[in-house]
Design a protein around this motif. Sequence first.
Motif, short mmCIF file in Angstrom:
data_model
loop_
_atom_site.label_atom_id
_atom_site.label_comp_id
_atom_site.label_asym_id
_atom_site.label_seq_id
_atom_site.Cartn_x
_atom_site.Cartn_y
_atom_site.Cartn_z
N SER A 89 -55.20 -6.30 77.87
CA SER A 89 -55.45 -4.90 77.49
C SER A 89 -56.62 -4.75 76.52
O SER A 89 -57.35 -3.77 76.58
N PRO A 137 -55.21 -0.84 89.65
CA PRO A 137 -53.82 -0.39 89.49
C PRO A 137 -52.84 -1.55 89.31
O PRO A 137 -51.92 -1.46 88.49
N LEU A 138 -53.06 -2.64 90.04
CA LEU A 138 -52.17 -3.79 89.90
C LEU A 138 -52.39 -4.49 88.55
O LEU A 138 -51.44 -5.00 87.95
N VAL A 157 -53.24 -2.93 85.75
CA VAL A 157 -52.55 -2.08 84.78
C VAL A 157 -51.04 -2.31 84.85
O VAL A 157 -50.37 -2.42 83.81
N ALA A 158 -50.50 -2.41 86.06
CA ALA A 158 -49.07 -2.68 86.22
C ALA A 158 -48.70 -4.03 85.62
O ALA A 158 -47.64 -4.17 84.99
N THR A 159 -49.57 -5.01 85.79
CA THR A 159 -49.33 -6.34 85.23
C THR A 159 -49.29 -6.29 83.70
O THR A 159 -48.41 -6.87 83.07
N LEU A 198 -48.64 -3.68 81.82
CA LEU A 198 -47.43 -2.95 81.41
C LEU A 198 -46.18 -3.81 81.55
O LEU A 198 -45.30 -3.77 80.68
N LEU A 199 -46.10 -4.58 82.63
CA LEU A 199 -44.95 -5.46 82.82
C LEU A 199 -44.92 -6.53 81.75
O LEU A 199 -43.87 -6.79 81.14
#
Length: 160
Positions: A36, A54-55, A57-59, A61-62
């Motif tokens: 980040s 998008p993936l 960002v999802a990574t 966040l996870l």
Amino acid sequence: MTPTELAEKLHARDVVLLAGRLLLSLIFVHEGLQLSTHFEGAQKAMAALGVGTPLLVATILLQLGAGLSVALGILARLGAVGLGLFCLMTASLFHTNFASQNELLHFEKDLAIAGGMFILALSGAGRLSVDRMLVGFAKGTKIVPPVEQHLSMDETSLPV
């Protein structure tokens, strides 16, 4: 409550679970922070591997969400399952060049972390967790609940 009284109430199992949760979550929280704070570089590196924004960002966040979930003991079982599955996917998608010792090591590391996460998902976060403190406050009882039985003792319901 004095530190001595607190130490007497804590069981080795709870301290070990806390240490294990912190150690398991460290890699995810650290990596999520790195991705980040260096987003543009991470975005370029991931694009080279075929991973879109998008993936990525999802990574992030996870890793941050589930990593903190495990570390703090807030819905730790759910966070552990998510991170365990993430490790299995990472190993099978990105670390399959077994001709490289480094890739093989990352593959094995991801499998080992997944195993630890699945064990944590079964055992629960233990008494030294935010969830356990919230349950104690909600019930108006002491923070330290009764001693849990181990799953190996034929317990049919999973502790929190």
